[in-house]
Design a protein around this motif. Sequence first.
Motif, PDB file in Angstrom:
ATOM      1  N   ARG B 177       0.888  -1.312   0.045  1.00  0.00           N
ATOM      2  CA  ARG B 177      -0.084  -0.089  -0.082  1.00  0.00           C
ATOM      3  C   ARG B 177       0.914   1.027   0.049  1.00  0.00           C
ATOM      4  O   ARG B 177       1.643   1.135   0.874  1.00  0.00           O
ATOM      5  N   PRO B 178       0.928   2.011  -1.031  1.00  0.00           N
ATOM      6  CA  PRO B 178       1.634   3.264  -1.109  1.00  0.00           C
ATOM      7  C   PRO B 178       1.339   4.203  -0.067  1.00  0.00           C
ATOM      8  O   PRO B 178       0.108   4.258   0.331  1.00  0.00           O
ATOM      9  N   VAL B 179       2.158   5.110   0.369  1.00  0.00           N
ATOM     10  CA  VAL B 179       2.013   5.936   1.421  1.00  0.00           C
ATOM     11  C   VAL B 179       2.063   7.460   0.877  1.00  0.00           C
ATOM     12  O   VAL B 179       3.067   7.563   0.233  1.00  0.00           O
ATOM     13  N   PRO B 180       1.503   8.284   1.217  1.00  0.00           N
ATOM     14  CA  PRO B 180       1.645   9.809   0.809  1.00  0.00           C
ATOM     15  C   PRO B 180       2.941  10.345   1.555  1.00  0.00           C
ATOM     16  O   PRO B 180       3.480   9.793   2.632  1.00  0.00           O
ATOM     17  N   ALA B 181       3.719  10.889   0.538  1.00  0.00           N
ATOM     18  CA  ALA B 181       4.900  11.427   0.899  1.00  0.00           C
ATOM     19  C   ALA B 181       4.978  12.261   2.448  1.00  0.00           C
ATOM     20  O   ALA B 181       5.958  12.367   2.885  1.00  0.00           O
ATOM     21  N   ALA B 182       3.821  13.002   2.286  1.00  0.00           N
ATOM     22  CA  ALA B 182       3.694  13.814   3.662  1.00  0.00           C
ATOM     23  C   ALA B 182       3.814  13.074   4.934  1.00  0.00           C
ATOM     24  O   ALA B 182       4.139  13.601   6.063  1.00  0.00           O
ATOM     25  N   GLU B 183       3.370  11.848   4.891  1.00  0.00           N
ATOM     26  CA  GLU B 183       3.526  10.971   5.859  1.00  0.00           C
ATOM     27  C   GLU B 183       5.150  10.914   6.332  1.00  0.00           C
ATOM     28  O   GLU B 183       5.475  10.657   7.630  1.00  0.00           O
ATOM     29  N   ALA B 184       5.987  10.705   5.248  1.00  0.00           N
ATOM     30  CA  ALA B 184       7.295  10.513   5.481  1.00  0.00           C
ATOM     31  C   ALA B 184       7.611  11.816   5.957  1.00  0.00           C
ATOM     32  O   ALA B 184       8.613  11.793   6.852  1.00  0.00           O
ATOM     33  N   GLY B 185       7.208  12.873   5.471  1.00  0.00           N
ATOM     34  CA  GLY B 185       7.668  14.259   6.055  1.00  0.00           C
ATOM     35  C   GLY B 185       7.544  14.226   7.401  1.00  0.00           C
ATOM     36  O   GLY B 185       8.488  14.870   8.084  1.00  0.00           O
ATOM     37  N   ARG B 186       6.450  13.653   8.071  1.00  0.00           N
ATOM     38  CA  ARG B 186       6.284  13.606   9.429  1.00  0.00           C
ATOM     39  C   ARG B 186       7.539  13.098  10.145  1.00  0.00           C
ATOM     40  O   ARG B 186       7.829  13.700  11.269  1.00  0.00           O
ATOM     41  N   ALA B 187       7.853  11.848   9.569  1.00  0.00           N
ATOM     42  CA  ALA B 187       8.894  11.201  10.293  1.00  0.00           C
ATOM     43  C   ALA B 187      10.121  12.018  10.326  1.00  0.00           C
ATOM     44  O   ALA B 187      11.062  11.788  11.398  1.00  0.00           O
ATOM     45  N   TYR B 188      10.531  12.961   9.415  1.00  0.00           N
ATOM     46  CA  TYR B 188      11.489  13.609   9.482  1.00  0.00           C
ATOM     47  C   TYR B 188      11.325  14.615  10.642  1.00  0.00           C
ATOM     48  O   TYR B 188      12.494  14.988  11.276  1.00  0.00           O
ATOM     49  N   VAL B 189      10.190  15.266  10.629  1.00  0.00           N
ATOM     50  CA  VAL B 189       9.997  16.029  11.829  1.00  0.00           C
ATOM     51  C   VAL B 189      10.221  15.314  13.300  1.00  0.00           C
ATOM     52  O   VAL B 189      10.734  16.055  14.272  1.00  0.00           O
ATOM     53  N   LYS B 190       9.885  14.343  13.245  1.00  0.00           N
ATOM     54  CA  LYS B 190      10.085  13.469  14.577  1.00  0.00           C
ATOM     55  C   LYS B 190      11.518  13.433  14.874  1.00  0.00           C
ATOM     56  O   LYS B 190      11.729  13.513  15.825  1.00  0.00           O
ATOM     57  N   SER B 191      12.172  13.045  13.760  1.00  0.00           N
ATOM     58  CA  SER B 191      13.672  12.728  13.971  1.00  0.00           C
ATOM     59  C   SER B 191      14.414  14.111  14.261  1.00  0.00           C
ATOM     60  O   SER B 191      14.992  14.203  15.205  1.00  0.00           O
ATOM     61  N   ILE B 192      13.912  15.395  13.749  1.00  0.00           N
ATOM     62  CA  ILE B 192      14.563  16.739  13.950  1.00  0.00           C
ATOM     63  C   ILE B 192      14.173  17.233  15.129  1.00  0.00           C
ATOM     64  O   ILE B 192      14.994  17.931  15.726  1.00  0.00           O
ATOM     65  N   ASP B 193      12.883  17.278  15.245  1.00  0.00           N
ATOM     66  CA  ASP B 193      12.233  18.108  16.588  1.00  0.00           C
ATOM     67  C   ASP B 193      12.509  17.334  17.708  1.00  0.00           C
ATOM     68  O   ASP B 193      12.078  17.496  18.968  1.00  0.00           O
ATOM     69  N   GLY B 194      12.361  15.945  17.475  1.00  0.00           N
ATOM     70  CA  GLY B 194      12.466  15.338  18.634  1.00  0.00           C
ATOM     71  C   GLY B 194      13.901  14.775  19.220  1.00  0.00           C
ATOM     72  O   GLY B 194      14.857  15.670  18.981  1.00  0.00           O
ATOM     73  N   ALA B 195      14.043  13.862  20.162  1.00  0.00           N
ATOM     74  CA  ALA B 195      15.400  13.564  20.880  1.00  0.00           C
ATOM     75  C   ALA B 195      15.970  12.296  20.764  1.00  0.00           C
ATOM     76  O   ALA B 195      16.950  12.061  21.251  1.00  0.00           O
ATOM     77  N   GLN B 196      15.308  11.519  19.677  1.00  0.00           N
ATOM     78  CA  GLN B 196      15.576   9.991  19.484  1.00  0.00           C
ATOM     79  C   GLN B 196      17.073  10.169  18.679  1.00  0.00           C
ATOM     80  O   GLN B 196      17.005  11.016  17.946  1.00  0.00           O
ATOM     81  N   THR B 197      17.811   9.062  18.815  1.00  0.00           N
ATOM     82  CA  THR B 197      18.886   8.808  17.844  1.00  0.00           C
ATOM     83  C   THR B 197      19.086   7.216  17.652  1.00  0.00           C
ATOM     84  O   THR B 197      18.661   6.417  18.421  1.00  0.00           O
ATOM     85  N   GLY B 198      19.494   6.972  16.746  1.00  0.00           N
ATOM     86  CA  GLY B 198      20.014   5.634  16.127  1.00  0.00           C
ATOM     87  C   GLY B 198      18.912   4.872  15.755  1.00  0.00           C
ATOM     88  O   GLY B 198      18.999   3.396  15.436  1.00  0.00           O
ATOM     89  N   GLN B 199      17.665   5.447  15.419  1.00  0.00           N
ATOM     90  CA  GLN B 199      16.321   4.796  15.028  1.00  0.00           C
ATOM     91  C   GLN B 199      16.317   4.828  13.377  1.00  0.00           C
ATOM     92  O   GLN B 199      16.632   5.804  12.817  1.00  0.00           O
TER      93      GLN B 199
END
Lengths: 205, 205
Positions: B177-199
């Motif tokens: 099932r394809p995913v809208p690119a906007a969903e992936a965009g949100r994951a970048y925000v999670k990475s950049i504005d969040g605090a996790q690493t190595g994920q």
Amino acid sequence: MRKGRMKVLVVGASGALGRAVTAALNERGHDVLEASRSSKHFVDLTKPSTIDELFKAVGTVDAVASAAGVTPFLPFAELTEEHFQAGINDKLLGQVELVRRGLPHVRDRGSFTLVSGVVATDPIITGVVASLVNGGLDAFVRAAAIEMPRGVRINAVSPTALEEAWDVYAPYFPGHRPVPAAEAGRAYVKSIDGAQTGQTYRVGY
Amino acid sequence: MRKGRMKVLVVGASGALGRAVTAALNERGHDVLEASRSSKHFVDLTKPSTIDELFKAVGTVDAVASAAGVTPFLPFAELTEEHFQAGINDKLLGQVELVRRGLPHVRDRGSFTLVSGVVATDPIITGVVASLVNGGLDAFVRAAAIEMPRGVRINAVSPTALEEAWDVYAPYFPGHRPVPAAEAGRAYVKSIDGAQTGQTYRVGY
């Protein structure tokens, strides 16, 4: 899977892991052909043409078991582009070429077993190149498995640090428990005498 | 993590994923610098010297978000050594060099976010090179995370096939099932504005 005595080519046969693989296969009654830079059959995975020459010399085999490949271990801050390329050319692309070039010389329902390693999923300081290479290998095996022709299978064995090399590796693997190479040898038997494909067998972790 | 408005360099900004990443970061109020072979800031990950020139042009940033890199898609039987090397040099080593060369230009507690992909763990026919490359990237991110200096973080975003490119990819991804690119965009925000690493953030699967 081919029942009974098989002709198995062991690449990287002269190292601690390769010797254990050879011993485990001999114990199973298989006919082992040893190859490495210093074995009866010469091969250097960083020089892919030597893979072609190896198969010309040994002919068709039932299984290929690789225990070959090295990667640089250095702090990330000291790694250069050349270190990444070196690890990739040796353990990663070397084993990929072993499969690509070896495939026509492996019997129907034969197998490839490659060597990966614990740091693909459980990283250590100085192990970035090894992690990249081993993660690439595990994924390669999963992907190549679904495109192998003639029922040929492909798996990876991923050991943690070996007891036999623990004097060298202990400082890099704090808190890890080394595993006897013989344990990893058994995982090669599982891959070669079994029927699974696309798997990474973790050994000692 | 640096609070508030950040200066984020988006590499591969001109593609479907890169545009979605840029949109998601703009929506968060970040200052986005777009780079690609056809953006305001030029970079070609297969030519590492252009990475140095890019950072000379944009200066210090809070985060680097990569949506760049391609790999050949071909049946395993048609893959040559050169296809593997091409995918490795582009999406894998290109992004590794982005981290290696970019690191001095990323602020304390800044971040890198790379792009991986679903086939690392869920392979498709014709996807062997992509699997190897993405598996290598996921492992690279896990390993590099434990050696980043100054609190710099590193994650990967691993989307399945994008809706925006589904007309091209649908034949290769049966049952996906394809995913809208906007969903992936949100994951970048999670990475950049969040605090996790190595994920590795899986998106759409």
